[in-house]
Design an enzyme around this catalytic site. Sequence first.
Site, PDB file in Angstrom:
ATOM      1  N   SER A 159      -5.135  -4.218   5.948  1.00  0.00           N
ATOM      2  CA  SER A 159      -4.410  -4.761   4.799  1.00  0.00           C
ATOM      3  C   SER A 159      -3.142  -5.413   5.311  1.00  0.00           C
ATOM      4  O   SER A 159      -2.649  -5.068   6.400  1.00  0.00           O
ATOM      5  CB  SER A 159      -4.061  -3.623   3.821  1.00  0.00           C
ATOM      6  OG  SER A 159      -3.115  -4.054   2.857  1.00  0.00           O
ATOM      7  N   TYR A 172       0.691   4.404   1.731  1.00  0.00           N
ATOM      8  CA  TYR A 172      -0.412   3.484   2.013  1.00  0.00           C
ATOM      9  C   TYR A 172      -0.090   2.601   3.210  1.00  0.00           C
ATOM     10  O   TYR A 172      -0.940   2.363   4.070  1.00  0.00           O
ATOM     11  CB  TYR A 172      -0.672   2.627   0.778  1.00  0.00           C
ATOM     12  CG  TYR A 172      -1.806   1.645   0.906  1.00  0.00           C
ATOM     13  CD1 TYR A 172      -3.098   2.076   1.197  1.00  0.00           C
ATOM     14  CD2 TYR A 172      -1.591   0.273   0.723  1.00  0.00           C
ATOM     15  CE1 TYR A 172      -4.144   1.172   1.310  1.00  0.00           C
ATOM     16  CE2 TYR A 172      -2.628  -0.635   0.833  1.00  0.00           C
ATOM     17  CZ  TYR A 172      -3.901  -0.185   1.123  1.00  0.00           C
ATOM     18  OH  TYR A 172      -4.934  -1.086   1.232  1.00  0.00           O
TER      19      TYR A 172
END
Length: 274
Positions: A159, A172
Amino acid sequence: MTDADITADTAAAAATAPSATDAPVAVVTGASSGIGAAAARRLAAAGYHVVATARRKDRIEALAAEIEAAGHRATAYVLDVTDRAAVDAFAAGLDRFPAVNVLVNNAGGALGADPVATGDPDEWRRMYETNVIGTLHVTQALLPALTASGDGTVLVLSSTAGLATYEGGAGYVAAKHGAHVLAETLRLEIVGTPVRVIEIAPGMVKTEEFSTTRFHGDTEKAAKVYAGVAEPLTAEDVADTITWAVTRPSHVNVDLLVLRPRAQASNTKVHREL
């Protein structure tokens, strides 16, 4: 690359029975929805026998049936990537295929958006277990078969959170930084072997579950993530990119590909028409 381009190039290979073993094999983790399911469909259309894994049996069985009904090849396998014994058993069962050619490490996700001061350690732990340890488990278990294939590919779906941070995202972000470093280090360690290591790092992708899961089912809060963004990325956009990357000539390695919608310049700079 369009669906028509993929299908036209591989129609002959994809038209045989799902039980055939002459096609290259691609394992996709977290294939029950979103990017994983879209990647399974695209790779199957590109001529791969896709082994779709996830925890939700009904979802992946329906996906495999859909792929086979379209004339392609797929096998569903229920798997929790955080369970090492289950991962090892899964890897051992892949000896039914003559080779394993591609691994798409897609299983992962986000939980919560709290600041560091109040973040839930259990959520941080779960994110690390799925995004990093799960990727480690499956990569370790399948690496011998990928190497033995003579032309293997490990793809890590990370990501943009693995490249830069943002407020409320530390748990995250930390997990995806771990996934990014895992891919980067593995590439250094296995250079000279017949295995490529590819990392795809998407930015804002609107799927049916990602933000809803992150916000514990709060659909209103999830919708605000994409508010005013005319065209966030879709799961199909990312699946297109995954398929393009793994189907490059064997000597071409896409080390890191960052994928964002045009409206997003960084993790914190997004054009919204409100």
